[in-house]
Scaffold this motif. Structure first.
Motif, PDB file in Angstrom:
ATOM      1  N   ASP A   1      -1.637 -20.223  17.819  1.00 29.69           N
ATOM      2  CA  ASP A   1      -0.405 -19.546  17.426  1.00 29.69           C
ATOM      3  C   ASP A   1       0.563 -20.518  16.765  1.00 29.69           C
ATOM      4  O   ASP A   1       1.241 -20.165  15.792  1.00 29.69           O
ATOM      5  CB  ASP A   1       0.260 -18.905  18.638  1.00 29.69           C
ATOM      6  CG  ASP A   1      -0.444 -17.625  19.086  1.00 29.69           C
ATOM      7  OD1 ASP A   1      -1.159 -17.032  18.259  1.00 29.69           O
ATOM      8  OD2 ASP A   1      -0.288 -17.233  20.255  1.00 29.69           O
ATOM      9  N   ARG A   2       0.627 -21.746  17.274  1.00 30.50           N
ATOM     10  CA  ARG A   2       1.511 -22.753  16.674  1.00 30.50           C
ATOM     11  C   ARG A   2       1.024 -23.142  15.285  1.00 30.50           C
ATOM     12  O   ARG A   2       1.829 -23.339  14.368  1.00 30.50           O
ATOM     13  CB  ARG A   2       1.582 -23.984  17.570  1.00 30.50           C
ATOM     14  CG  ARG A   2       2.215 -23.745  18.932  1.00 30.50           C
ATOM     15  CD  ARG A   2       2.248 -25.046  19.739  1.00 30.50           C
ATOM     16  NE  ARG A   2       2.641 -24.821  21.128  1.00 30.50           N
ATOM     17  CZ  ARG A   2       2.668 -25.762  22.058  1.00 30.50           C
ATOM     18  NH1 ARG A   2       2.333 -27.017  21.735  1.00 30.50           N
ATOM     19  NH2 ARG A   2       3.025 -25.480  23.290  1.00 30.50           N
ATOM     20  N   VAL A   3      -0.292 -23.260  15.130  1.00 33.97           N
ATOM     21  CA  VAL A   3      -0.842 -23.600  13.817  1.00 33.97           C
ATOM     22  C   VAL A   3      -0.550 -22.489  12.820  1.00 33.97           C
ATOM     23  O   VAL A   3      -0.145 -22.748  11.677  1.00 33.97           O
ATOM     24  CB  VAL A   3      -2.362 -23.859  13.916  1.00 33.97           C
ATOM     25  CG1 VAL A   3      -2.972 -24.034  12.531  1.00 33.97           C
ATOM     26  CG2 VAL A   3      -2.635 -25.091  14.777  1.00 33.97           C
ATOM     27  N   ALA A   4      -0.744 -21.238  13.237  1.00 36.29           N
ATOM     28  CA  ALA A   4      -0.472 -20.105  12.341  1.00 36.29           C
ATOM     29  C   ALA A   4       0.995 -20.073  11.930  1.00 36.29           C
ATOM     30  O   ALA A   4       1.327 -19.813  10.755  1.00 36.29           O
ATOM     31  CB  ALA A   4      -0.865 -18.797  13.030  1.00 36.29           C
ATOM     32  N   ALA A   5       1.904 -20.343  12.867  1.00 37.38           N
ATOM     33  CA  ALA A   5       3.334 -20.358  12.542  1.00 37.38           C
ATOM     34  C   ALA A   5       3.659 -21.480  11.564  1.00 37.38           C
ATOM     35  O   ALA A   5       4.468 -21.302  10.638  1.00 37.38           O
ATOM     36  CB  ALA A   5       4.158 -20.519  13.827  1.00 37.38           C
TER      37      ALA A   5
ATOM     38  N   THR B   1      -3.187 -13.059  15.709  1.00 38.20           N
ATOM     39  CA  THR B   1      -2.597 -14.380  15.484  1.00 38.20           C
ATOM     40  C   THR B   1      -1.814 -14.423  14.177  1.00 38.20           C
ATOM     41  O   THR B   1      -0.669 -14.901  14.142  1.00 38.20           O
ATOM     42  CB  THR B   1      -3.694 -15.457  15.471  1.00 38.20           C
ATOM     43  OG1 THR B   1      -4.370 -15.459  16.739  1.00 38.20           O
ATOM     44  CG2 THR B   1      -3.110 -16.838  15.214  1.00 38.20           C
ATOM     45  N   VAL B   2      -2.408 -13.932  13.108  1.00 37.04           N
ATOM     46  CA  VAL B   2      -1.741 -14.051  11.807  1.00 37.04           C
ATOM     47  C   VAL B   2      -0.533 -13.117  11.706  1.00 37.04           C
ATOM     48  O   VAL B   2       0.503 -13.487  11.130  1.00 37.04           O
ATOM     49  CB  VAL B   2      -2.727 -13.825  10.638  1.00 37.04           C
ATOM     50  CG1 VAL B   2      -3.891 -14.790  10.729  1.00 37.04           C
ATOM     51  CG2 VAL B   2      -3.241 -12.392  10.593  1.00 37.04           C
ATOM     52  N   ARG B   3      -0.640 -11.938  12.283  1.00 38.98           N
ATOM     53  CA  ARG B   3       0.501 -11.014  12.216  1.00 38.98           C
ATOM     54  C   ARG B   3       1.647 -11.508  13.096  1.00 38.98           C
ATOM     55  O   ARG B   3       2.830 -11.359  12.732  1.00 38.98           O
ATOM     56  CB  ARG B   3       0.070  -9.608  12.609  1.00 38.98           C
ATOM     57  CG  ARG B   3      -0.882  -8.966  11.597  1.00 38.98           C
ATOM     58  CD  ARG B   3      -0.996  -7.466  11.741  1.00 38.98           C
ATOM     59  NE  ARG B   3      -1.986  -6.899  10.832  1.00 38.98           N
ATOM     60  CZ  ARG B   3      -1.794  -6.653   9.538  1.00 38.98           C
ATOM     61  NH1 ARG B   3      -0.621  -6.933   8.984  1.00 38.98           N
ATOM     62  NH2 ARG B   3      -2.759  -6.130   8.797  1.00 38.98           N
ATOM     63  N   SER B   4       1.322 -12.109  14.227  1.00 36.83           N
ATOM     64  CA  SER B   4       2.369 -12.669  15.088  1.00 36.83           C
ATOM     65  C   SER B   4       3.110 -13.809  14.393  1.00 36.83           C
ATOM     66  O   SER B   4       4.291 -14.064  14.685  1.00 36.83           O
ATOM     67  CB  SER B   4       1.762 -13.178  16.396  1.00 36.83           C
ATOM     68  OG  SER B   4       1.225 -12.111  17.151  1.00 36.83           O
ATOM     69  N   ALA B   5       2.433 -14.481  13.474  1.00 35.63           N
ATOM     70  CA  ALA B   5       3.051 -15.587  12.736  1.00 35.63           C
ATOM     71  C   ALA B   5       3.877 -15.109  11.549  1.00 35.63           C
ATOM     72  O   ALA B   5       4.516 -15.928  10.876  1.00 35.63           O
ATOM     73  CB  ALA B   5       1.973 -16.553  12.255  1.00 35.63           C
TER      74      ALA B   5
ATOM     75  N   PHE C   1      -0.504  -9.242   5.273  1.00 37.59           N
ATOM     76  CA  PHE C   1      -1.770  -8.803   4.661  1.00 37.59           C
ATOM     77  C   PHE C   1      -2.932  -9.507   5.342  1.00 37.59           C
ATOM     78  O   PHE C   1      -2.937 -10.736   5.462  1.00 37.59           O
ATOM     79  CB  PHE C   1      -1.773  -9.119   3.166  1.00 37.59           C
ATOM     80  CG  PHE C   1      -3.034  -8.706   2.456  1.00 37.59           C
ATOM     81  CD1 PHE C   1      -3.183  -7.424   1.950  1.00 37.59           C
ATOM     82  CD2 PHE C   1      -4.092  -9.605   2.300  1.00 37.59           C
ATOM     83  CE1 PHE C   1      -4.347  -7.040   1.297  1.00 37.59           C
ATOM     84  CE2 PHE C   1      -5.263  -9.234   1.657  1.00 37.59           C
ATOM     85  CZ  PHE C   1      -5.388  -7.949   1.150  1.00 37.59           C
ATOM     86  N   PHE C   2      -3.922  -8.722   5.775  1.00 41.92           N
ATOM     87  CA  PHE C   2      -5.073  -9.268   6.502  1.00 41.92           C
ATOM     88  C   PHE C   2      -6.323  -8.521   6.051  1.00 41.92           C
ATOM     89  O   PHE C   2      -6.436  -7.319   6.226  1.00 41.92           O
ATOM     90  CB  PHE C   2      -4.867  -9.096   8.004  1.00 41.92           C
ATOM     91  CG  PHE C   2      -6.015  -9.569   8.856  1.00 41.92           C
ATOM     92  CD1 PHE C   2      -6.105 -10.893   9.259  1.00 41.92           C
ATOM     93  CD2 PHE C   2      -7.008  -8.686   9.274  1.00 41.92           C
ATOM     94  CE1 PHE C   2      -7.158 -11.336  10.066  1.00 41.92           C
ATOM     95  CE2 PHE C   2      -8.057  -9.107  10.073  1.00 41.92           C
ATOM     96  CZ  PHE C   2      -8.132 -10.435  10.466  1.00 41.92           C
TER      97      PHE C   2
END
Length: 353
Positions: A253-257, A326-330, A334-335
């Motif tokens: 999650d930190r990396v995605a942010a 993970t990506v939407r939380s960041a 678009f996914f």
């Protein structure tokens, strides 16, 4: 080059990787014996990973991964309620030392003793080992195994799957790769797209040393010995890549942010990760599942659990549902998931702000 029959090649590959699976299962048997896991399951009682962890004093996360590996290998039975048991025949083979059929003593691990001790310690403490501390041998192994996939295959087959991406790279872009390892992808992109600047981020010292040697003389390639969380927060990148590493990082999650802060509004995040499901029964359709859990315990989960409080995803942890969460939380909106026929073991994701 000699002519290769595609069907015979697939059969040969399967045969070779079945031996690799045997290597992994052999280590899991050794760990089960060494850590008292089989002994704790003697008697045939059905138990959850939490119950077995409590009985053995080991980390539940590591016990769960081991149970899944043993179930996939057919050595432990799993109930529909996600409980596990050792059959009478399993107990006779793996627990009862005084009988002719006892076999567990034959398994001594097949890995360097110091590596096995690190894994055993992770079962006891719940905390794994970074790729930096796994050393040069592992860095070299990853390099050799992945070279074609994250080099030529990426450039020729993966990138064209993202609409307009190749044309943008040819014009000139700024690219960042998280988990760049030995620099194979950085080199391939820098050479193929000389108008673009490519930067790699890799926390492992042994991998960085390999990358520095590989990238020497490339004016448009830069290497940073740093984690994904350390990306600059100035929205500089047109493209960010994470190739087979999101399940390895302690804090995805930190990396995605960090990627969200580092990428331009019109930028693209390209993810490659293991093809799997969040449903164990679905994953059992994979004939190499026991090997994947073995890889997790010997490398991926080791890294993913290498810090206190880590997510600890492991090899099969970044499935499509987890990837999208993970990506939407960041903050990405678009996914898109896509697959490639020539790469049945991976999912690819195109992500945009």
């Amino acid at each position: 080059m000699r002519t290769v029959d595609p069907d015979r090649l697939k059969q040969y590959l399967l045969k070779v990787w079945q031996y690799k699976q045997g290597e992994m299962v052999s280590l899991m048997v050794h760990l089960g014996d060494r850590l008292g896991l089989y002994q704790a399951m003697a008697g045939g009682a059905e138990m959850t990973s939490h119950q077995l962890a409590e009985r053995t004093g080991l980390s539940e996360r590591w016990v769960r991964e081991w149970l899944h590996s043993q179930s996939a290998a057919g050595l432990i039975e799993r109930t529909p309620e996600a409980k596990f048991c050792l059959t009478a025949e399993g107990e006779e083979t793996l627990v009862n030392e005084g009988v002719l059929s006892f076999s567990a003593g034959a398994f001594i691990g097949g890995f360097p003793p110091e590596r096995i001790e690190e894994i055993a310690t992770a079962f006891r403490t719940g905390v794994g080992v970074t790729y930096h501390d796994m050393g040069e041998t592992v860095a070299r192994q990853i390099d050799r195994l992945n070279r074609a996939w994250v080099g030529t295959f990426l450039v020729e087959q993966v990138l064209p799957q993202v609409d307009g991406l190749v044309e943008r790279l040819e014009t000139g872009c700024r690219i960042g790769e998280v988990g760049s390892g030995g620099g194979i992808t950085v080199q391939a992109l820098a050479e193929r797209f000389p108008a673009s600047m490519v930067e790699g981020y890799e926390p492992s010292g042994p991998a960085c040393r390999r990358a520095q040697s590989r990238l020497r003389g490339l004016p448009n390639a830069v290497l940073h010995q740093a984690k994904g969380e350390d990306l600059p927060d100035d929205a500089r990148y047109d493209l960010v890549l994470t190739l087979d590493c999101m399940h390895d990082v302690p804090f995805p999650d930190r990396v995605a942010a960090a990627i969200r802060r580092a990428i331009k509004e019109e930028g693209i995040w390209l993810i490659k990760d293991v093809h799997c499901s969040d449903d164990y029964e679905t994953n059992l359709k994979n004939p190499m599942l026991a090997m994947q859990y073995g890889y997790s315990i010997t490398a991926c989960l080791l890294s993913a659990a290498s810090e206190e409080g880590a997510a600890g995803l492991g090899t099969l942890g970044f499935h499509p549902a987890e990837a999208e969460r993970t990506v939407r939380s960041a903050g990405f909106t678009f996914f898109r998931e896509f697959r490639l026929e020539d790469d049945p073991t991976h999912n690819y994701y195109e992500v945009r702000p």
